[in-house]
Every structure is written in structure tokens, then in C-alpha cells.
Design a protein around this motif. Structure first.
Motif, PDB file in Angstrom:
ATOM      1  N   VAL A  31      -1.892 -22.733 -29.502  1.00 17.31           N
ATOM      2  CA  VAL A  31      -2.092 -22.988 -30.932  1.00 17.31           C
ATOM      3  C   VAL A  31      -3.540 -23.385 -31.184  1.00 17.31           C
ATOM      4  N   LYS A  32      -4.073 -24.254 -30.314  1.00 14.40           N
ATOM      5  CA  LYS A  32      -5.460 -24.699 -30.484  1.00 14.40           C
ATOM      6  C   LYS A  32      -6.441 -23.539 -30.361  1.00 14.40           C
ATOM      7  N   ASP A  33      -6.088 -22.576 -29.496  1.00 12.91           N
ATOM      8  CA  ASP A  33      -6.963 -21.418 -29.317  1.00 12.91           C
ATOM      9  C   ASP A  33      -6.716 -20.331 -30.353  1.00 12.91           C
ATOM     10  N   GLY A  34      -5.738 -20.561 -31.245  1.00 12.25           N
ATOM     11  CA  GLY A  34      -5.427 -19.580 -32.271  1.00 12.25           C
ATOM     12  C   GLY A  34      -4.664 -18.365 -31.772  1.00 12.25           C
ATOM     13  N   GLN A  35      -4.039 -18.487 -30.596  1.00 10.98           N
ATOM     14  CA  GLN A  35      -3.336 -17.344 -30.011  1.00 10.98           C
ATOM     15  C   GLN A  35      -1.904 -17.222 -30.511  1.00 10.98           C
ATOM     16  N   VAL A  36      -1.281 -18.343 -30.914  1.00  8.94           N
ATOM     17  CA  VAL A  36       0.096 -18.309 -31.419  1.00  8.94           C
ATOM     18  C   VAL A  36       0.192 -19.171 -32.674  1.00  8.94           C
ATOM     19  N   GLU A  37       1.259 -19.004 -33.417  1.00  5.32           N
ATOM     20  CA  GLU A  37       1.489 -19.788 -34.614  1.00  5.32           C
ATOM     21  C   GLU A  37       2.229 -21.086 -34.264  1.00  5.32           C
ATOM     22  N   LYS A  38       2.153 -22.062 -35.151  1.00  7.23           N
ATOM     23  CA  LYS A  38       2.839 -23.332 -34.924  1.00  7.23           C
ATOM     24  C   LYS A  38       4.346 -23.158 -34.863  1.00  7.23           C
ATOM     25  N   SER A  39       4.850 -22.116 -35.500  1.00  9.87           N
ATOM     26  CA  SER A  39       6.291 -21.879 -35.480  1.00  9.87           C
ATOM     27  C   SER A  39       6.799 -21.664 -34.056  1.00  9.87           C
TER      28      SER A  39
END
Length: 691
Positions: A31-39
């Protein structure tokens, strides 16, 4: 009903909970790296929650079927072990008669002996083997040292206080407990939206600043846990113990939060002592102090603890190790970044040579110390199936670190960090050089002279003195300390007729072309100055001891009242006990002579002449982990032999008394095994009650 299958199912569910916990952690990193969503994190947290419910159900099924608490039940196991440790005075809360103070523990006789044994094994295994330079530095450290290292500014946790009692609590712990309470509330379950918000916040509690943390505590109505009183807004709390130095109290000091800084500030003298040659390592064993807000989990989180730290100084361009081949085939459980971020979420064994070749471990020296640490864990008796090395994820590492791995040991509290192994680059030496203005360089002589480009920075001290007066020296020093990259960047701006900002402490000064001359010249050099890189293995002795207690504790099959600590002979607090079979003068006299002979072999031993049954005396010594016992009986007076008993198997052999001291010495040093002894000497029937 097959109770073994039920227990196996429960153990498998425990492993699944651990795996799903690792999934949550890796997704947070993505999430921090923007690779996946918080969901995706929310879904993983929900899966973890379901896995925990499944584990609790399987535990209940096992306990219902057997009518007893599962041997794998963490709470029951821990309680049983801690009762044995406190009963036999391994360690107890400090200042007990005054109600104790959280985070402080006293080691009793067996605990003190074990701690000394583990520390000495560490010293022999690392310092002696590597010919390290051992130092001993003061625990009280001047403030300026810890400002340079960054501890004064950054060594903090957020704290809240009970507004009525003044009691202190860690803000993040209170918020985590409140969020878990919301999600687990079966009487008033949260709506889907509220549950999502709680899970989202729980996943990022550690990332919240003071304002966000305070708002969340207010939103969820968090109160002081014991009194239910209102709490203050969160504020940063420095974990160091502050003190004053000298009778006037005008020099601020702190109890050191780690032993490493004492080594760094002595680098120049240690380098000189070592003949100005790199690489070399320095080590220190001593107490460190951290004013934990809410210490818990016994020896795992305390306010005073023993550290054993190594600082290995080397050329940043050459991090090979001359002894690396001796550990290249060692295959510890490695939990690399790739495995943490992958689907299986499980550590895997890999030869260290392969790990370095594949770039999984950054360099040979770091891998060498991982290998030596693994062998140390084996030597002291940790269960190697419950020992792993976890690589820090990218967002977990300090900006200056090249690579970091933690020695983690599994116990009833989960996977516990017991040592950290980090390539810290040149950060620490550069930090102290910058503040102290003392050169922390080493010199490298080239095999052949080399033509190199050299950037020369020459401050115009006369011009600086005329304009800046008292600040002139600090500005000149800062200019001379510029890195090559920063110096060339400044030269580019000055050549273009622009002012170039120079930061000195908390001030900024605009440099002009007349203030400094910056040139890049081609020179023929026979050597160069450089700041060494540092590889740092750091061990928490108390944490290692606690995990060792857990790994070695068990109860005799069929009798849960007979607890045993299966310490290896080298770590056991007492190596041997001597028992006269009966209270008879002739037996006591021979037992005393055997004890004296063991003492001459430097073997810690005790005599038990209480007259109780031999089985009960064996049980008492098993409970403090004594590996061997010698029994003097009437046959001893006739043929000069005695029985030698081994703790874990309870097997006994008959050995000539004259051979016992040297034999027990070799067993204790782990030069021979009990299997070797049993093959050489005749077996003796077990004592009644010792099956």
C-alpha cells in the motif's frame, strides 16, 4: 476420538494465523508503495480474524476431548514455565517487597549463572574467534553524543496520561486495544462501514502522527484502561533516562539506550590500536537503558537490559570476508523480502553462499555474521526450527542502511526479534565526525598509484571572517566537509553567478563566488582517505535467555508436575549434582570428595544430602536444568564406581569415580555425547520414580 489429530489440527491453525499475519504486513508495505489498494489490506485483516476464530475453535475441541489444557496452549504453557522460573529463582520482579517496579527484574542464582554462561559463550564465539577489540564504556553518556547519533531527537514514542492519576500509557497500544474491541464486540457489532473504518485505522496505527493519533483516541472514546478516566492528548516521550553530570548539574547526560555509541566515538583510537588496518571489529557487552512507557511480556520488554554489540569496520568498496567460506554452506531459515511479499509467506532454508550470489543478502560480511549468529543459536540450545532471519522490508529500513536482517525466535509471544544485523554504511561515523569536528577517516594505500579526479574546496577564510566573524570558522568547516557531489553542485551555481545556500547547524548562509574556490583536478594518488562502512550485529541477551527458557521447558510424559529445563550442558546453570544415596557418613564423605574434584575441573556442582528419595532429588535438579547427576551408593565404597545420570533420557551408567571429573568436563564442553558415554560404560537400572 483421535486426540493427536485434534492437536495437530490446532497446531496447523496456529501456523495459518501466523501466515495470514505476514500477509497483512506485506500488503501494508505494498500500500505504501502504491502497488495495491487499501481494500486488499481490509480483506487480509478479515481473513486473519477468521483464522483466529478457527484456531480458538480447534483449541476448544482439543481441550473438550482430552479434559485438559492443550500442551500447545500458549497461555497455559507460559504460566507453567514462569511458575517454575520464579519458584526456582531464575528471575523475579525487582524490589518485590515494595510492590515491584514494571520493567525491572532481578536474576537469582540459576538465572545469573545462565546469563553469565550465555554471555561467555557469545564472547568466545564472536570476540575470541574473530580477534575483536573488546571495550567497556560508561553507561552515562553526555547529551552531545546522543544528539549526534540522533537519539535525542528521534528516540521517542507517543504517550498519554490519565488526567486524574497521572498514570502513563502508550497511545498506540490504547488505540489498538480500542479498535480490536470494536471489531470483536459481539453484543453491539459495528456496521459494515464502521468495521471497515476500524480495520483501516488498525492497519496503520504505527504510521499516525500526534494529531491523527489524538483525533482517533477521541473518536473512539478511549479512556485510561484501569481507571476509565479521561486521558491527555498524545505527546512524544523520549525513551532515554535523563540525568545530570557533575555537582552543579549543568551538564546534561543520559543513560545509554544502546552500547554502540561508545564504540563509534572510540573509532580513531581503536583504528590506531589495530595498526591502522581494516577491516576490524570492536565489541562491547553491557547494560543499556530505555524508559519504556508500559513495559510488558517479562524479559522481552524491560527498562534495563544487557546488550552484546559488534561494530565491524570495513572498506565500503570491499565487503568481502576472509572467513566467509566457513559459513557459505550453512543454511538457516531466511525470510527474505521476496518471501514476505510472495504468496506462501514462509521462510525457507538457503545456503548463505547462494543467498549472497543471488543478491538476497547484500554482501559477504553481513552474511558471515548471519551464519555465525545461526551457529551461536545452535550452540546455546535454541530450537533451530523456530529460528529465522527476517529481512527488513524497504520501508522498514533507515535511509542510510544498505541491508538489515533480524534474528527472530518463535516463542509463546510469536516471532520475537532477539538480534539485529545491519549494514549501516558510514552513517554513524559521519554523524559523529560532523558534530565533533574530529576526523573519522581511515587510509587506503593503493597497490599502484592511480590517476583520479579530486575535488578541492578552499574557503576564503579572510573574506568569511570579515563578513561573518564568529560564524566564519563553522562556515569554513562546513565547506571543507562538503561531499564531492554537493561541492560540484555548489560550484555550478557559483559559476553561473547564483548564490548557493549552505546549511550550518540550524542556520543557512548564502555563499558567493568570492567566499570559496572549488576545483576539480586530475591528480596522481598513492592512496585515499575514506569513512569506513559498518556492519552491526546487535544482540539482546535477556530476550535470547527468555526464548531459551521456552524452547527448553517441558514436563515429563504422564506427569505434568515434573517440569524439566533441557538446557545444553554449556548453558546449564549447574553442570552436575552429587547425591549420597542415604544419609550415611561414609557416603557423605565420598560425595564431598567427588564434589571437590568437580570443582577443581571448574564445574559448578551441588551436593544434596537432604535424605529424601533419590527420585525426588532428581526431579528437583531437573527443574533447574542440571544435565548430569552422580549418585554415591554402597557399591561405591566397595569398587570405587558411581552412577552417572543424564537428565533428558534419565539413563544411567556406572563409571569409575576417578574418571568422573574429566568425563563430566568433556560432556559439559560438548566434546563427547551421552551416546558415546552409554556405549563405553555399563548401564545402571533407573532409580524408582525416575522413569
Amino acid at each position: 476420538m483421535d486426540t493427536s489429530a485434534l492437536e495437530a489440527a490446532f497446531l496447523a491453525s496456529q501456523e495459518e494465523v501466523g501466515r495470514k499475519g505476514d500477509v497483512v504486513r506485506s500488503l501494508k508495505a505494498q500500500v505504501k508503495d502504491g502497488q495495491v489498494e487499501k481494500s486488499a489490506v481490509d480483506e487480509a485483516i478479515e481473513a486473519l480474524k477468521q483464522a483466529k476464530l478457527d484456531m480458538e475453535q480447534k483449541q476448544k475441541e482439543y481441550e473438550t476431548a482430552t479434559g485438559k489444557t492443550s500442551s500447545a496452549n500458549k497461555e497455559a504453557f507460559r504460566t507453567s514455565m514462569l511458575n517454575a522460573l520464579e519458584r526456582r529463582l531464575f528471575f523475579i520482579p525487582s524490589f518485590k517487597i515494595y510492590g515491584s517496579v514494571a520493567g525491572f527484574y532481578d536474576y537469582g542464582p540459576p538465572g545469573c549463572a545462565m546469563k553469565q554462561n550465555v554471555t561467555q559463550i557469545w564472547r568466545d564465539h564472536f570476540i575470541l574467534e574473530e580477534n575483536m577489540l573488546e571495550v567497556e564504556c560508561p553507561a552515562v553518556t553526555p547529551e552531545i553524543v546522543l544528539k549526534a547519533s540522533g537519539h535525542v531527537e528521534r528516540f521517542t514514542d507517543f504517550m498519554v496520561t490519565d488526567l486524574k492519576t497521572g498514570d502513563c500509557h502508550r497511545a498506540d497500544h490504547l488505540l489498538e486495544a480500542a479498535l480490536e474491541g470494536v471489531l470483536e464486540d459481539k453484543k453491539n457489532p459495528p456496521s459494515a462501514e464502521a468495521a471497515w473504518a476500524a480495520r483501516d485505522l488498525l492497519a496503520r496505527v504505527g504510521e499516525l502522527g500526534a494529531a491523527e493519533l489524538g483525533a482517533a483516541l477521541t473518536q473512539y472514546g478511549v479512556k485510561a484502561p484501569d481507571t476509565k478516566n479521561d486521558i491527555s492528548a498524545p505527546f512524544p516521550f523520549n525513551l532515554m533516562f535523563k540525568t545530570s553530570i557533575g555537582p552543579r548539574g549543568d551538564m546534561v547526560g543520559y543513560l545509554r539506550p544502546e552500547t554502540a555509541q561508545g564504540i563509534f566515538v572510540n573509532f580513531r583510537d581503536l583504528l590506531y590500536y589495530n595498526g591502522s588496518k581494516l577491516p576490524f571489529a570492536a565489541a562491547q557487552i553491557g547494560n543499556s537503558y530505555r524508559n519504556e512507557i508500559a513495559p510488558r511480556a517479562g524479559l522481552l520488554r524491560v527498562r534495563e537490559f544487557t546488550q552484546a554489540e559488534i561494530e565491524h569496520f570495513c572498506n565500503p568498496n570491499d565487503k568481502s570476508h576472509p572467513k566467509f567460506e566457513s559459513v557459505a554452506a550453512v543454511s538457516p531459515l531466511l525470510y527474505s523480502r521476496a518471501l514476505q511479499m510472495g504468496d506462501e509467506k514462509k521462510a525457507a532454508r538457503m545456503p548463505l553462499g547462494e543467498a549472497v550470489a543471488a543478491g538476497i543478502i547484500a554482501n559477504q560480511t553481513l552474511a558471515y555474521f548471519i551464519g555465525r549468529t545461526y551457529l551461536f543459536a545452535q550452540r546455546i540450545g535454541l530450537n533451530l526450527e523456530r529460528v529465522r532471519f527476517r529481512q527488513h522490508l524497504v520501508h522498514e529500513m533507515a535511509h542510510y542502511a544498505e541491508d538489515c536482517w533480524d534474528l527472530e525466535v518463535q516463542c509463546s509471544y510469536g516471532w520475537i526479534e532477539c538480534a539485529g544485523l545491519a549494514d549501516r554504511s558510514a552513517f554513524d561515523l559521519n554523524a559523529h565526525a560532523s558534530v565533533s569536528k574530529v576526523d573519522m577517516h581511515a587510509y587506503e594505500r593503493f597497490a599502484e598509484a592511480q590517476e583520479v579526479d579530486v575535488v578541492t574546496v578552499l574557503p576564503n577564510k579572510r573574506e568569511l571572517g570579515r563578513l561573518y566573524k564568529k560564524d566564519a570558522k563553522a562556515i569554513a568547516d562546513a565547506l571543507e566537509a562538503l561531499s564531492e557531489c554537493d561541492a560540484l553542485e555548489m560550484a555550478g551555481k557559483l559559476d553561473a553567478g547564483q548564490a548557493a545556500a549552505l546549511t550550518v547547524g540550524e542556520q543557512s548562509f548564502d555563499m558567493q563566488p568570492s567566499f570559496v574556490s572549488i576545483k576539480k583536478e586530475r591528480k596522481r594518488l598513492t592512496g585515499r582517505n575514506f569513512t569506513p562502512a559498518v556492519i552491526e550485529p546487535s544482540f539482546g541477551i535477556g530476550r535470547i535467555l527468555y526464548c531459551l527458557f521456552e524452547h527448553c521447558f517441558y514436563c515429563r510424559e504422564g506427569d505434568e508436575q515434573r517440569s524439566v529445563f533441557s538446557f545444553t550442558p554449556v548453558t546449564a546453570p549447574v553442570k552436575c549434582t552429587v547425591f549420597p544415596l542415604l544419609q550415611r557418613a561414609e557416603l557423605n564423605e565420598r560425595a564431598a570428595a567427588v564434589s571437590a574434584a568437580l570443582t577443581r575441573e571448574r564445574l559448578s556442582n551441588t551436593i544434596d544430602t537432604t535424605g529424601t528419595t533419590i527420585g525426588k532429588r532428581y526431579s528437583r535438579t531437573d527443574e533447574i536444568g542440571v544435565p548430569f547427576a552422580i549418585t554415591i551408593d554402597y557399591q561405591s565404597t566397595e569398587d570405587g564406581t558411581a552412577t552417572l545420570r543424564e537428565r533428558d533420557s534419565t539413563a544411567q551408567v556406572r563409571v569409575p569415580i576417578a574418571e568422573l571429573p574429566s568425563l563430566v568436563r568433556r560432556l559439559t564442553d560438548m566434546e563427547v555425547s551421552w551416546k558415546d558415554v552409554a556405549a563405553k560404560y555399563p548401564a545402571q537400572a533407573q532409580a524408582a520414580g525416575d522413569e
